[in-house]
Design a protein around this motif. Structure first.
Motif, short mmCIF file in Angstrom:
data_model
loop_
_atom_site.label_atom_id
_atom_site.label_comp_id
_atom_site.label_asym_id
_atom_site.label_seq_id
_atom_site.Cartn_x
_atom_site.Cartn_y
_atom_site.Cartn_z
N TYR A 353 0.87 -1.19 0.00
CA TYR A 353 0.00 0.00 0.00
C TYR A 353 0.90 1.24 0.00
N HIS A 354 0.43 2.32 -0.62
CA HIS A 354 1.20 3.57 -0.60
C HIS A 354 0.34 4.69 -0.07
N MET A 355 0.81 5.32 1.01
CA MET A 355 0.06 6.44 1.59
C MET A 355 0.10 7.63 0.64
N THR A 356 -0.98 8.37 0.62
CA THR A 356 -1.06 9.53 -0.28
C THR A 356 -0.76 10.84 0.43
N ASN A 357 -0.83 10.85 1.78
CA ASN A 357 -0.56 12.08 2.52
C ASN A 357 0.91 12.21 2.93
N LYS A 358 1.70 11.14 2.69
CA LYS A 358 3.14 11.18 2.93
C LYS A 358 3.79 10.04 2.17
N ASP A 359 5.09 10.16 1.93
CA ASP A 359 5.80 9.17 1.13
C ASP A 359 6.15 7.95 2.00
N ILE A 389 12.51 1.92 9.11
CA ILE A 389 11.38 0.97 9.15
C ILE A 389 10.60 1.11 10.46
N MET A 390 9.30 1.27 10.32
CA MET A 390 8.35 1.18 11.44
C MET A 390 7.74 -0.22 11.39
N LEU A 410 15.11 -9.87 16.43
CA LEU A 410 15.15 -9.48 15.02
C LEU A 410 14.54 -8.09 14.80
N SER A 411 13.46 -7.79 15.53
CA SER A 411 12.87 -6.46 15.40
C SER A 411 13.85 -5.40 15.88
N ASN A 412 14.63 -5.74 16.89
CA ASN A 412 15.64 -4.82 17.40
C ASN A 412 16.72 -4.52 16.35
N ILE A 413 17.02 -5.54 15.54
CA ILE A 413 18.03 -5.38 14.49
C ILE A 413 17.49 -4.57 13.31
N TYR A 414 16.28 -4.92 12.87
CA TYR A 414 15.79 -4.40 11.58
C TYR A 414 14.92 -3.14 11.69
N ALA A 415 14.21 -2.95 12.80
CA ALA A 415 13.24 -1.85 12.89
C ALA A 415 13.82 -0.65 13.64
N ASP A 416 13.44 0.54 13.19
CA ASP A 416 13.85 1.77 13.85
C ASP A 416 12.81 2.24 14.87
N ARG A 417 11.60 1.80 14.67
CA ARG A 417 10.53 2.11 15.62
C ARG A 417 9.57 0.92 15.65
N ILE A 418 9.05 0.59 16.83
CA ILE A 418 8.27 -0.64 17.00
C ILE A 418 6.97 -0.34 17.74
N VAL A 419 5.88 -0.95 17.25
CA VAL A 419 4.61 -0.97 17.98
C VAL A 419 4.26 -2.44 18.23
N ASP A 462 -0.48 6.98 11.73
CA ASP A 462 -0.33 8.40 12.06
C ASP A 462 1.11 8.77 12.38
N ALA A 463 1.80 7.87 13.11
CA ALA A 463 3.12 8.19 13.64
C ALA A 463 4.26 8.02 12.65
N VAL A 464 4.10 7.13 11.66
CA VAL A 464 5.20 6.85 10.72
C VAL A 464 5.57 8.13 9.97
N GLU A 465 6.85 8.32 9.80
CA GLU A 465 7.34 9.57 9.22
C GLU A 465 7.54 9.48 7.72
N ASP A 466 7.49 10.61 7.09
CA ASP A 466 7.68 10.71 5.64
C ASP A 466 9.02 10.09 5.23
#
Length: 505
Positions: A353-359, A389-390, A410-419, A462-466
């Motif tokens: 999916y591609h968000m339209t309000n941010k890249d 990566i979120m 693995l999430s600690n290695i690959y992700a920059d932010r985690i939910v 909402d939180a993921v950045e451009d």
């Protein structure tokens, strides 16, 4: 389907060495119209199966009120009601189901069974798309399908409810319906649990595919150790005529896989796409991928073919090669293979999916164990080099406890932010599961715990950045969460993402 009486079922179980005792003398000629282990699914003249550690007498009473005329169990539950007592309920259920439905699937269906730690659903979907293209070209019914995504019995498509391979009687009923509804082919995922506990014992596959193996499903409710898990999967070869094997497997597993297949199957077909697989029957190379599609060349005994797959991900080259090997084993022409792969759609697998309000690209994927996580994130890093990566994910409750450590690391290695959120928590606390995962993540990693999966996805959107990539892992296209002992129907992860996109154009 020929109707049988109770005496015939008793005689069969006795011949199989499973009969302990019976009390059916006055009703031996009673015709059995239906067979079930679910007291909510009873018809007149049902043979009722009493199974499970938590079986209660009230279930039997309910079944009798609704039309059950006899029960099969491993112990006497109602002494004054017709019954057949057996020594092994799993085996008895398999033989009884096969007898009730005449086992017609082995005569009327060319069946493909697929096992592996990851890739079963995707490979099965690839295979179905290929064979469907072939069946359309010759005017035949599309392929029967049994997977963790959905089932198709030749007339009706239904969303699956979390079990990769259905329980024995449900499986037998689906197979019978496929045969009766005119399907010529059937492809199905075959889980380690199904093989271990005999759900597939009554099936004879034309072709069996062994995709890969890594440590997973290790718990007191599934497999006590990797050896039990591995040996359960190897049982596939005792049920199939032709084996298709991935040569890219780790050597410590590959040798035994090849040995078992050589001993049990009439023929072995190999596939792979790494250097050690260069001599495989189907060797893939020159692999190129975008988020939307995949292309590669496949070398085989007749030459080289160019393949395009309408789903992205370098790792899907392995799944596509497996599908090519499995369908070529049935004699499906390359023309149909190319058409099927070029048009295939796999819900919840690298779903983009591609968000339209941010890249931001959002990837929804079923990855839920160590092997599939490694594969998914290595692929994302190749497709989106340098992007942050979120990650939204959770771990199952009541099983596969090792994933909490594996996926946390693995999430600690690959992700920059985690939910962290729910993933079929069952009877466990979502917060407790998430805190166990959190123990394996750096304390300074930006992390939130949100119990409700829908709220977690909305927050992450909402939180993921451009400029970031957002990954929602674990559920794929599943529209259910197991909360307590109940499966609650909910929107899929993809539907939630699409809702956010529609509301934020």
């Amino acid at each position: 389907m020929r109707k049988k009486n109770l005496k015939e079922f008793k005689t069969m179980l006795e011949r199989k060495g499973l009969l302990v005792s019976s009390q059916i003398e006055d009703v031996q000629q009673q015709i059995i119209e239906y067979i079930s282990y679910n007291s909510m699914d009873i018809k007149e003249n049902t043979l009722f199966i009493c199974k499970g550690m938590n079986f209660k007498e009230e279930y039997l009473n309910d079944a009798i009120e609704k039309g059950a005329v006899c029960y099969i169990g491993e112990r006497e539950i109602k002494k004054d009601f017709p019954h057949i007592i057996v020594s092994d309920m799993r085996k008895a259920m398999s033989y009884t189901g096969c007898m009730f439905y005449d086992g017609i699937w082995n005569e009327k269906l060319s069946m493909i069974g697929i096992t592996g730690t990851k890739g079963k659903s995707t490979t099965a979907t690839f295979v179905k798309s290929i064979i469907d293209d072939y069946c359309r070209s010759i005017g035949e019914k599309e392929t029967g399908f049994i997977s963790g995504i959905y089932t198709y019995n030749g007339k009706r498509k239904e969303k699956a409810k979390k079990m990769t391979t259905p329980e024995t009687l449900q499986l037998h009923k689906l197979l019978w319906e496929c045969a009766e509804n005119g399907c010529r082919y059937l492809v199905m995922e075959t889980s380690s649990q199904a093989l271990k506990y005999g759900r597939t014992d009554a099936l004879h596959y034309k072709v069996g595919g062994f995709l890969n193996i890594s440590e997973d499903h290790i718990s007191d409710r599934e497999h006590p150790d990797i050896e039990d898990y591995f040996n359960s999967k190897l049982k596939l070869f005792s049920q199939c005529e032709i084996a298709c094997i991935n040569m890219d497997m780790e050597e410590k597993y590959l040798e035994k896989v090849m040995s078992e297949a050589s001993a049990k199957c009439k023929k072995i077909i190999t596939f792979g796409n790494t250097k050690k697989a260069e001599k495989a029957d189907y060797y893939g190379y020159d692999i190129k991928s975008s988020p939307e599609s995949l292309s590669f060349k496949v070398r085989n005994e007749y030459g080289t073919e160019d393949i395009t797959v309408s789903i992205g991900g370098f790792y899907n080259a392995s799944n596509a090669l497996a599908a090519i090997a499995l369908t070529r084993a049935l004699g499906i022409p390359f023309e149909n293979i190319k058409n099927g792969l070029a048009s295939v759609k796999v819900a919840g697998r690298m779903e983009l999916y591609h968000m339209t309000n941010k890249d931001v690209d959002v990837i929804v994927d079923y990855a839920h164990n160590k092997l599939s996580y490694c594969t998914l994130f290595e692929n994302i890093n190749r497709l989106y080099p340098g992007r942050k990566i979120m990650l939204v994910f959770g771990c199952h409750g009541n099983k596969a406890y090792n994933r909490r450590k594996d996926l946390g690391e693995l999430s600690n290695i690959y992700a920059d932010r985690i939910v962290l959120t729910e993933q079929d928590p069952g009877t466990e606390s979502v917060i407790d599961i998430c805190n166990q995962i959190k123990q394996h993540i750096d304390a300074d990693k930006l992390l939130n715990i949100i119990e409700d999966r829908g709220e977690a996805i909305a927050y992450a959107c909402d939180a993921v950045e451009d400029g970031w990539v957002m990954v929602i892992a674990g559920n794929g296209a599943d529209g259910y969460q197991k909360r307590g002992l109940t499966y609650v129907e909910l929107p899929t992860d993809g539907e939630r993402v699409q809702k956010y996109i529609d509301e934020n154009r």
